[in-house]
Design a protein around this motif. Structure first.
Motif, PDB file in Angstrom:
ATOM      1  N   UNK A  74      61.706  30.397  25.628  1.00 17.21           N
ATOM      2  CA  UNK A  74      62.541  30.742  26.778  1.00 17.21           C
ATOM      3  C   UNK A  74      61.632  30.962  27.980  1.00 17.21           C
ATOM      4  N   UNK A  75      61.939  30.272  29.042  1.00 16.20           N
ATOM      5  CA  UNK A  75      61.161  30.392  30.271  1.00 16.20           C
ATOM      6  C   UNK A  75      61.776  31.503  31.118  1.00 16.20           C
ATOM      7  N   UNK A  76      60.965  32.484  31.433  1.00 18.66           N
ATOM      8  CA  UNK A  76      61.421  33.676  32.132  1.00 18.66           C
ATOM      9  C   UNK A  76      60.529  33.898  33.331  1.00 18.66           C
ATOM     10  N   UNK A  77      60.976  34.678  34.297  1.00 15.70           N
ATOM     11  CA  UNK A  77      60.191  34.874  35.521  1.00 15.70           C
ATOM     12  C   UNK A  77      58.805  35.455  35.253  1.00 15.70           C
ATOM     13  N   UNK A  82      58.510  33.601  23.414  1.00 20.32           N
ATOM     14  CA  UNK A  82      59.028  33.147  22.120  1.00 20.32           C
ATOM     15  C   UNK A  82      60.076  34.156  21.727  1.00 20.32           C
ATOM     16  N   UNK A  83      61.321  33.740  21.745  1.00 19.00           N
ATOM     17  CA  UNK A  83      62.439  34.597  21.394  1.00 19.00           C
ATOM     18  C   UNK A  83      62.735  34.363  19.911  1.00 19.00           C
ATOM     19  N   UNK A  84      62.431  35.347  19.091  1.00 24.26           N
ATOM     20  CA  UNK A  84      62.657  35.222  17.655  1.00 24.26           C
ATOM     21  C   UNK A  84      64.081  35.651  17.337  1.00 24.26           C
ATOM     22  N   UNK A  85      64.852  34.712  16.821  1.00 19.86           N
ATOM     23  CA  UNK A  85      66.225  35.004  16.408  1.00 19.86           C
ATOM     24  C   UNK A  85      66.266  35.555  14.987  1.00 19.86           C
TER      25      UNK A  85
END
Length: 154
Positions: A74-77, A82-85
């Motif tokens: 996920x590209x964030x400001x 890495x968003x672990x679900x």
């Protein structure tokens, strides 16, 4: 027999192996998730491992999947995350240090590809909560998760 661990990126081609480990962990205590609907499970796993931004890692012991992390980039400001679900360790391997070893491998891989943060959510009344704290994760005090059930009209 000497244990041999292999850390590697995995994906949609390993969906049956992923499904087997996922069900073995999350359908028992403390989660007790009902994944009896095979089609719903298949679609969920495709959501996690079959997208362009999916990022899934597995840890194998003697060629058997014993831990996995399913998430997405996920590209964030503040940088790329890495968003672990979902992250799990095979039940009989929990408490042995495998989870910590696996997280260290994930962190190393993230540094190598330029990921600045690892983000995940868990419940505060399960053993995973303490595990993540022990491994350097901290609560976001102002972050709140919301959900609203909308149901299906009958």
């Amino acid at each position: 027999m000497k244990r041999k661990y292999e850390f590697k990126r995995i994906g949609i081609n390993e969906i049956e192996t992923i499904k087997k480990l996922f069900k073995s962990v999350f359908t028992i205590e403390p989660w007790n998730d009902d994944w009896s609907n095979e089609e719903q499970l298949r679609l969920y796993l495709i959501d996690l491992v079959g997208q362009d931004n999916s990022l899934t890692y597995g840890l194998y012991e003697n060629e058997e999947l014993i831990s996995m992390s399913m998430g997405h980039i996920r590209h964030w400001y503040s940088g790329t995350e890495y968003y672990i679900d979902e992250l799990c360790v095979r039940t009989d391997k929990q408490g042995s240090g495998i989870g910590t070893y696996f997280l260290k491998k994930i962190e190393k891989a993230m540094k190598e590809i330029g990921i600045t943060n690892i983000f995940l959510q868990t419940e505060n009344n399960v053993p995973a909560y303490g595990f993540y704290q022990k491994n350097g994760f901290y609560e976001l005090k102002r972050h709140v998760s919301f959900v609203k059930e909308v149901g299906i009209e009958k």
